[in-house]
Design a protein around this motif. Structure first.
Motif, mmCIF file in Angstrom:
data_model
loop_
_atom_site.group_PDB
_atom_site.id
_atom_site.type_symbol
_atom_site.label_atom_id
_atom_site.label_comp_id
_atom_site.label_asym_id
_atom_site.label_seq_id
_atom_site.Cartn_x
_atom_site.Cartn_y
_atom_site.Cartn_z
ATOM 1 N N ASN A 54 23.427 29.847 -24.050
ATOM 2 C CA ASN A 54 22.912 28.564 -23.573
ATOM 3 C C ASN A 54 21.734 28.095 -24.420
ATOM 4 N N ALA A 55 20.845 29.015 -24.752
ATOM 5 C CA ALA A 55 19.693 28.659 -25.588
ATOM 6 C C ALA A 55 20.151 28.228 -26.974
ATOM 7 N N GLU A 57 23.003 26.878 -27.770
ATOM 8 C CA GLU A 57 23.639 25.565 -27.659
ATOM 9 C C GLU A 57 22.592 24.456 -27.534
ATOM 10 N N ARG A 58 21.540 24.699 -26.747
ATOM 11 C CA ARG A 58 20.469 23.707 -26.633
ATOM 12 C C ARG A 58 19.780 23.502 -27.974
ATOM 13 N N LEU A 59 19.527 24.583 -28.704
ATOM 14 C CA LEU A 59 18.917 24.464 -30.030
ATOM 15 C C LEU A 59 19.814 23.696 -30.997
ATOM 16 N N ARG A 60 21.108 23.937 -30.923
ATOM 17 C CA ARG A 60 22.050 23.219 -31.783
ATOM 18 C C ARG A 60 22.009 21.721 -31.494
ATOM 19 N N ARG A 61 21.991 21.358 -30.206
ATOM 20 C CA ARG A 61 21.932 19.936 -29.846
ATOM 21 C C ARG A 61 20.604 19.319 -30.274
ATOM 22 N N LEU A 62 19.512 20.058 -30.093
ATOM 23 C CA LEU A 62 18.198 19.572 -30.503
ATOM 24 C C LEU A 62 18.148 19.374 -32.016
ATOM 25 N N SER A 65 19.963 16.244 -32.883
ATOM 26 C CA SER A 65 19.169 15.061 -32.541
ATOM 27 C C SER A 65 18.051 14.824 -33.550
#
Length: 90
Positions: A54-55, A57-62, A65
């Motif tokens: 999960n972390a 995936e959040r880093l990838r999205r960040l 962006s």
């Protein structure tokens, strides 16, 4: 993540081996507490692996962006730099 998956596989293998040894023993050894400990450790490894996924995936999205915003700002700066500097704007 790879090490978490590898650890989980080793725990599964060890738990299976302990169960097999327990079944093959003529003298009853109580290996159930050890199997339960291994299964508990496996559960924790799976939990940590999920948190890491999960972390990541959040880093990838960040990161996506940030890259998008960087491109947008660079385009704005290049567009602003193409206007003549000495002329007053209306």
């Amino acid at each position: 993540r790879e090490s978490q998956v590898e650890l989980r596989e080793h725990i599964d293998s060890l738990a299976t081996e302990l169960c097999r040894i327990n079944e093959d023993q003529k003298v009853a050894l109580d290996l159930d507490p050890y199997v339960k400990k291994l299964l508990n450790a496996r559960r924790r490894v799976v939990l940590v692996n999920n948190i890491l996924q999960n972390a990541q995936e959040r880093l990838r999205r960040l990161n996506h962006s940030v890259a998008k915003e960087t491109v947008r700002r660079k385009a704005m700066l290049e567009a602003a730099g193409s206007y003549p500097q000495g002329l007053p704007s209306k």
